[in-house]
Scaffold this active site. Structure first.
Site, short mmCIF file in Angstrom:
data_model
loop_
_atom_site.label_atom_id
_atom_site.label_comp_id
_atom_site.label_asym_id
_atom_site.label_seq_id
_atom_site.Cartn_x
_atom_site.Cartn_y
_atom_site.Cartn_z
N CYS A 1 10.20 22.28 -9.08
CA CYS A 1 8.77 22.01 -8.94
C CYS A 1 8.25 21.84 -7.52
O CYS A 1 7.25 22.44 -7.15
CB CYS A 1 8.41 20.76 -9.73
SG CYS A 1 8.30 21.09 -11.48
N ARG B 1 0.84 -1.21 0.00
CA ARG B 1 0.00 0.00 0.00
C ARG B 1 0.87 1.26 0.00
O ARG B 1 0.43 2.32 -0.40
CB ARG B 1 -0.92 0.02 1.23
CG ARG B 1 -1.96 -1.07 1.20
CD ARG B 1 -2.62 -1.19 2.55
NE ARG B 1 -1.63 -1.45 3.60
CZ ARG B 1 -1.92 -1.53 4.89
NH1 ARG B 1 -3.16 -1.35 5.29
NH2 ARG B 1 -0.98 -1.78 5.78
C1 UDX Z 1 9.66 16.36 -9.96
C2 UDX Z 1 8.61 15.26 -10.21
O1 UDX Z 1 9.22 13.97 -9.93
C3 UDX Z 1 8.10 15.32 -11.64
O2 UDX Z 1 7.06 14.37 -11.82
C4 UDX Z 1 7.58 16.71 -11.93
O3 UDX Z 1 7.17 16.81 -13.28
C5 UDX Z 1 8.64 17.76 -11.64
O4 UDX Z 1 9.11 17.63 -10.29
P1 UDX Z 1 12.23 16.70 -10.54
O5 UDX Z 1 12.16 17.85 -9.60
O6 UDX Z 1 12.81 16.94 -11.89
O7 UDX Z 1 10.77 16.10 -10.81
O8 UDX Z 1 13.09 15.50 -9.88
P2 UDX Z 1 12.79 14.37 -8.77
O9 UDX Z 1 13.47 13.15 -9.21
O10 UDX Z 1 11.36 14.26 -8.44
O11 UDX Z 1 13.59 14.91 -7.50
C6 UDX Z 1 13.21 16.08 -6.78
C7 UDX Z 1 14.04 16.18 -5.52
O12 UDX Z 1 13.69 15.18 -4.57
C8 UDX Z 1 15.55 16.03 -5.76
O13 UDX Z 1 16.23 16.98 -4.97
C9 UDX Z 1 15.83 14.61 -5.29
O14 UDX Z 1 17.16 14.45 -4.89
C10 UDX Z 1 14.85 14.49 -4.14
N1 UDX Z 1 14.49 13.09 -3.81
C11 UDX Z 1 13.86 12.32 -4.73
C12 UDX Z 1 14.75 12.60 -2.54
O15 UDX Z 1 15.31 13.29 -1.69
N2 UDX Z 1 14.39 11.32 -2.24
C13 UDX Z 1 13.76 10.51 -3.13
O16 UDX Z 1 13.45 9.35 -2.78
C14 UDX Z 1 13.49 11.02 -4.41
#
Ligand code: UDX
Ligand code: ADP
Length: 477
Positions: A281, A264
């Site tokens: 974003c 879940r």
């Molecule tokens: C995000 C969304 O994933 C995407 O669907 C949307 O269109 C735009 O915003 P993005 O910001 O490009 O994409 O990258 P993402 O991989 O989501 O990572 C965002 C942040 O979260 C990064 O700083 C990443 O390091 C962090 N993160 C991601 C974590 O700290 N832990 C995780 O498990 C995943």
């Protein structure tokens, strides 16, 4: 009224969203002419550069552009011509958080969207489908419709669709080629549904119909904010738990693994992979949601989402404190190497990167900071630091900060290495050579769970990993 058969697409905005998205559309729809326009001449020149030195770094993008550019993909600064020719126009301009005025710090700055929309109304001499692609607050499509209708020429009809982009930077091309879903929002009128079918036809060239969701306009707009808010919320939740892990000796990886095994909940986005989330974003969209909730007189909803961002700030502050505490409670005059400046690996994007906040904190502690990132332009780093620390004169920043050409250079004679971005090359670094050239004791603070802590400890490093207590941490409560 029959559905429009889209043969010419114009995309306004050649950035991180518009560029890759429309390049993939061109790749998958060779029968459609796709023109990406932007006011920024330098950006367009880079997209058109003969050596494919593209303005954004994204794995696989160059290949797509090589295959399509000049065939059915074109980049231009001639915005008016792009608008004039197209059947369908994507609006992919930037929507940063407002810095001043009503809603400053929360609401999205829709100035660029409005300008692009007004331009469409002014220039178009035939009917168009206008697609909102940038992430925008709910009801922006409605404002766009009002502007277009109030300014259109006789015989010109505009249909507005919302088609938010869910790609993540660093994996944009793979996400676009194989999306979890394509979401299209339209007015539930005859004309709205017809426009929606026209855009569906475009995506149907490579996306299965079961992956194309058609909904109302506002549901589509809200879904994008909701998806980002919920992803960010998972990260803040796991980061909150990582603070407990560090204090008790529990291991956040083990906790996340155990929790994620629950079907879940699932395992994705439960990684303490960064010192707080960054990117263009997450923060922006949550602040948007907070602003929307407040505007709708829903203060409890606003407070709930605001806490996700506050936890993210806490995570960054906590990490800085750990560095300072571990380095004998002061880093004044000490050299700290920061490896990575982009908000995540495989992108040169620094928007809301945790590295910016960390370096700012280190500057406030009067440390000397040496930065290395394999993709981020040096000029971008200086701009980010100046914006983050407006009270510092540029010379003061340059006195405390240097940008290095390699990781080894950055670490030379440093007292500590902070891993801020999970670039693969940091894992493969010659850590023995790094150690040999550092002051002792030599510390590594791994903010990305990137390195093999045991291996580095054997070399002689004192390794501190986010989400894990320092070696020997005992439960103190
Ligand atoms: C995000 C969304 O994933 C995407 O669907 C949307 O269109 C735009 O915003 P993005 O910001 O490009 O994409 O990258 P993402 O991989 O989501 O990572 C965002 C942040 O979260 C990064 O700083 C990443 O390091 C962090 N993160 C991601 C974590 O700290 N832990 C995780 O498990 C995943
Ligand atoms: P995103 O990450 O949302 O794609 P970017 O900032 O990378 O945001 O890209 C947005 C692009 O939109 C920028 O290159 C900017 O120059 C362009 N842009 C903004 N307003 C207009 C406009 N009115 N006409 C054409 N291009 C625009």
């Amino acid at each position: 009224m029959s559905d429009v058969n889209v043969t010419k697409i114009c995309c306004i905005g050649a950035g991180y969203v518009g560029g890759p998205t429309c390049a993939v559309i061109a790749l998958k729809c060779p029968h459609i002419k796709v023109t990406i326009v932007d006011l920024n001449q330098a950006r367009v020149d880079a997209w058109n550069s003969s050596d494919y030195n593209l303005p954004i770094y994204e794995p696989g993008l160059e290949q797509v552009v090589r295959e399509t550019r000049g065939r059915n993909l074109f980049f231009s600064t001639d915005v008016d011509r792009g608008i004039q020719e197209a059947d369908l126009i994507f609006v992919s301009v930037n929507t940063p958080t407002k810095k001043t005025g009503v809603g400053a710090g929360f609401a999205a700055d829709l100035n660029f969207v409005e300008k692009a929309t007004r331009r469409i109304a002014q220039i178009a001499t035939s009917s168009k489908i206008v697609v909102e692609k940038s992430t925008v607050p709910c009801r922006t499509a409605e404002s766009m419709r009002t502007i277009l209708e109030a300014n259109s020429k006789p015989g010109c009809h505009f249909d507005i669709l919302s088609n938010p982009e869910f790609l993540a930077e660093g994996t944009a091309i793979a996400d676009l080629l194989n999306p979890d879903r394509v979401l299209i929002g339209s007015l539930q009128t005859k004309a709205g549904k017809s426009a929606c079918r026209s855009l569906c036809e475009v995506y149907a060239n490579w996306v299965g119909l079961d992956h194309i969701l058609t909904v109302g306009l506002w549901s589509s707009e809200l879904s994008k904010l909701a998806a980002n808010a919920m992803l960010a919320q998972r990260i803040s939740s796991i980061n909150a738990l990582s603070a407990i892990c560090e204090a008790t000796g529990a291991n956040i990886d083990e906790v996340a693994h155990a929790v994620g095994k629950d079907t879940r909940i699932g395992p994705k986005f439960l990684k303490v992979r960064s010192v707080g989330f960054g990117g263009s974003c997450f923060q922006k969209d949550i602040l948007n949601l907070v602003y929307l909730s407040e505007s709708l007189h829903l203060p409890e909803v606003a407070a709930y989402w605001r806490q996700v961002v506050e936890m993210n700030e806490y995570q960054k502050r906590r990490f800085t404190r750990r560095v300072v505490d571990t380095l004998f409670k002061t880093i004044t005059g000490k050299k700290i190497a920061v490896l990575g400046f982009a908000f995540k690996a495989d992108t040169g994007d620094t928007r809301e990167s945790a590295a910016i906040t960390l370096v700012k904190h280190f500057m406030e502690e009067k440390a000397l900071i040496s930065i290395y990132d394999p993709q981020v332009e040096h000029e971008q780093i200086w701009m980010d630091l100046q914006e983050a620390a407006p009270d510092y004169a540029p010379q003061q920043i340059k006195k405390q900060v240097q940008i290095c050409p390699s990781a080894i250079d950055a670490c030379h004679e440093a007292e500590a290495v902070v891993i801020a971005t999970e670039w693969k090359e940091f894992r493969k670094l010659d850590w023995q050579a790094v150690y040999d050239n550092m002051s002792k004791p030599a510390f590594v603070f791994d903010g990305r769970l990137l390195v093999d802590a045991d291996k580095l400890t054997k070399i002689g490093f004192k390794v501190e990993v986010i989400g894990r207590g320092a070696p020997g941490t005992e439960m103190t409560i």
